[in-house]
Design an enzyme around this catalytic site. Sequence first.
Site, PDB file in Angstrom:
ATOM      1  N   GLU A  46       0.854  -1.191   0.000  1.00 30.80           N
ATOM      2  CA  GLU A  46       0.000   0.000   0.000  1.00 30.80           C
ATOM      3  C   GLU A  46       0.888   1.239   0.000  1.00 30.80           C
ATOM      4  OE1 GLU A  46      -2.892   0.168   3.236  1.00 30.80           O
ATOM      5  OE2 GLU A  46      -2.731   2.355   3.250  1.00 30.80           O
ATOM      6  N   ARG A  50       0.452  10.504   0.471  1.00 34.47           N
ATOM      7  CA  ARG A  50       0.742  11.563   1.449  1.00 34.47           C
ATOM      8  C   ARG A  50       1.945  12.395   1.072  1.00 34.47           C
ATOM      9  NH1 ARG A  50       0.484   7.945   6.919  1.00 34.47           N
ATOM     10  NH2 ARG A  50      -1.453   6.941   6.316  1.00 34.47           N
ATOM     11  N   THR A  74      -4.544   6.093   2.038  1.00 35.77           N
ATOM     12  CA  THR A  74      -4.839   7.494   2.340  1.00 35.77           C
ATOM     13  C   THR A  74      -5.635   8.143   1.205  1.00 35.77           C
ATOM     14  OG1 THR A  74      -2.613   7.497   3.329  1.00 35.77           O
ATOM     15  CG2 THR A  74      -3.855   9.525   3.492  1.00 35.77           C
ATOM     16  N   LYS A 134     -10.865  -1.640   6.707  1.00 39.21           N
ATOM     17  CA  LYS A 134      -9.673  -1.257   7.443  1.00 39.21           C
ATOM     18  C   LYS A 134     -10.126  -0.871   8.855  1.00 39.21           C
ATOM     19  CE  LYS A 134      -6.133   2.343   7.343  1.00 39.21           C
ATOM     20  NZ  LYS A 134      -4.861   2.522   6.659  1.00 39.21           N
TER      21      LYS A 134
HETATM   22  C1  3PG Z   1      -1.712   4.035   7.854  1.00 40.65           C
HETATM   23  O1  3PG Z   1      -1.356   5.060   7.359  1.00 40.65           O
HETATM   24  O2  3PG Z   1      -2.478   3.227   7.341  1.00 40.65           O
HETATM   25  C2  3PG Z   1      -1.192   3.781   9.183  1.00 40.65           C
HETATM   26  O3  3PG Z   1      -1.111   5.002   9.847  1.00 40.65           O
HETATM   27  C3  3PG Z   1       0.159   3.167   9.211  1.00 40.65           C
HETATM   28  O4  3PG Z   1       0.365   3.106  10.553  1.00 40.65           O
HETATM   29  P1  3PG Z   1       1.793   2.865  11.199  1.00 40.65           P
HETATM   30  O5  3PG Z   1       2.718   3.859  10.582  1.00 40.65           O
HETATM   31  O6  3PG Z   1       1.554   3.103  12.663  1.00 40.65           O
HETATM   32  O7  3PG Z   1       2.167   1.430  10.900  1.00 40.65           O
END
Ligand code: 3PG
Length: 215
Positions: A46, A50, A74, A134
């Site tokens: 994924e 961002r 995102t 999710k």
């Molecule tokens: C995401 O963006 O889906 C999560 O915030 C990833 O979370 P992590 O950086 O805590 O693993």
Amino acid sequence: MQHNLNPRLAEELRSVAVVPVLTIEHEETAAPLARALVAGGLRVLEVTLRTPAALAGLGRIARDVPEAVVGAGTVLTPAQAQQAIAAGARFLVSPGMTPRLVEAAEAWPVPFLPGAATPSEAMALSDLGYRVLKFFPAEPSGGVAALKALAAPLREIAFCPTGGIDLDRARSYLALPNVATVGGSWVAPAAAITAGDWATITQLAREAAALRLSR
Ligand code: 3PG
């Protein structure tokens, strides 16, 4: 009906156990990063939308690393979804859901994984036909205990917890029957990406991929 019903998405997610959540700062790191993860046994990736380089990085993976299944995370707006699909995203992930997103999702040619953190959100999405969600942000929203509690009333929903998960926590999540896969950035630390330390990332991926054997 949305493609979230597509059982292939749930199967694919279950088969990998861990989905790396990637932040790509430089387009040229995307393909080597993806290859390092695939070499460690993680092929569903994924890319979070961002950073300015995210879409181009996603496109590089889609084009240059065909053994990976790359999606976009995102996704906050229908426009972002369209851009991600055009770049080659094979699935889309959002931290939540909005009426605009679920309406637009009806026309998307790839599966969509919207986010929920409460029973009401999960029920609303389930009503719309979404059975794979999710669970975000997983740790701040109650973590393993919360998902265990949701499993009793919401039997038909499988969750992909993300947010604050590491290797040890991933193990506990994956022991739950209502968890399809876990997502996390711990397998692709920013420092290792910046340093081009692909061996470390392959090793982290290997440890994460081994979790599927204990399911
Ligand atoms: C995401 O963006 O889906 C999560 O915030 C990833 O979370 P992590 O950086 O805590 O693993």
